[in-house]
Write a protein that holds these residues in place. Sequence first.
Motif: not given
Length: 316
Positions: A34-36, A40-42, A51-57, A64-70
Amino acid sequence: SNTRKAACEDPNYAYLYAMNVDECARGDTRKAACGEPYYAYFYALKADECPREDTREAACKDPDDVCKYALNIDNGPRKDTRKAACKDPHNAYKYAEKVDKNPREDTREAACKDPHNAYKYAEKVDKNPREDTREAACKDPHNAYKYALNIDKGSREDTCKAACKDPQYAYLYAKDIDKGSRENTREAACKDPKYAYLYAKDIDKGPREDTREATYKDPEYIYKYALNVDKHSRQDTRKAICSKSVECTYLYAMHIDKGPRKDTRKVVCGDPKYAYSYAQNIDKDSHEDTYDAVLNTEYEKKYKKFIKNKIKEEII
């Protein structure tokens, strides 16, 4: 273990350790990943598989990564991921298209900070024209042209004015949208010799002083204009081309004058290659000027052979 602890000093290796050594998710490797945002996404995708709160945060720190996460982990929209995606125009548009699957004021407003993404939002999300997306697209000539072509599907003063900031899109606007000539598109096209020529050929479908003069900066388009628009030689086009290019002067003499002239011969004599070709294909005979031009060059022998063969033909 010491190896896990060492791996956790770098987000990449923490993720790889979880995947290839532990073969499962753990708190320490997850925290390190989660340092990057990227890892975190992968980590959420491949190690947690949920999904988890910490990886999402963590993913929310990069649009770019948050769009893929969603899209791939949450499998749906959330207020926090949308807000993070809206920090970047492209990801705001992609979030609206792929995650929300509907237009919203916040994603549209964010997309409109970039002309191309404003255009894409109108095309793929709104699927209709709007003042705000059009205004944003008009900050770039290319996107103004595409907006008029694909969204408005017609001409407007604002999109035309924006397209006219670039000669290429002024020409394309006249060709594809107006489907005819206008003073403003022609004037804009005339700022570039290529598009002045194309405007005359494809839109005006005939010569004009302004489009012809606009080609004088580039010998290629002086020649093409004379050949395909004027369709005959003129003193002004010949004079312009003679001052710019030996090659194009030769082509002008060959295909437009279709015969020799003192002025074109003088120009081509600046280059032995074209002096030889002029003698062979235009004069079709020896001339003092062209002969002098090829002396002591690789073309002298060819020139003499050409004259020798010509004399033989005449005797026969």
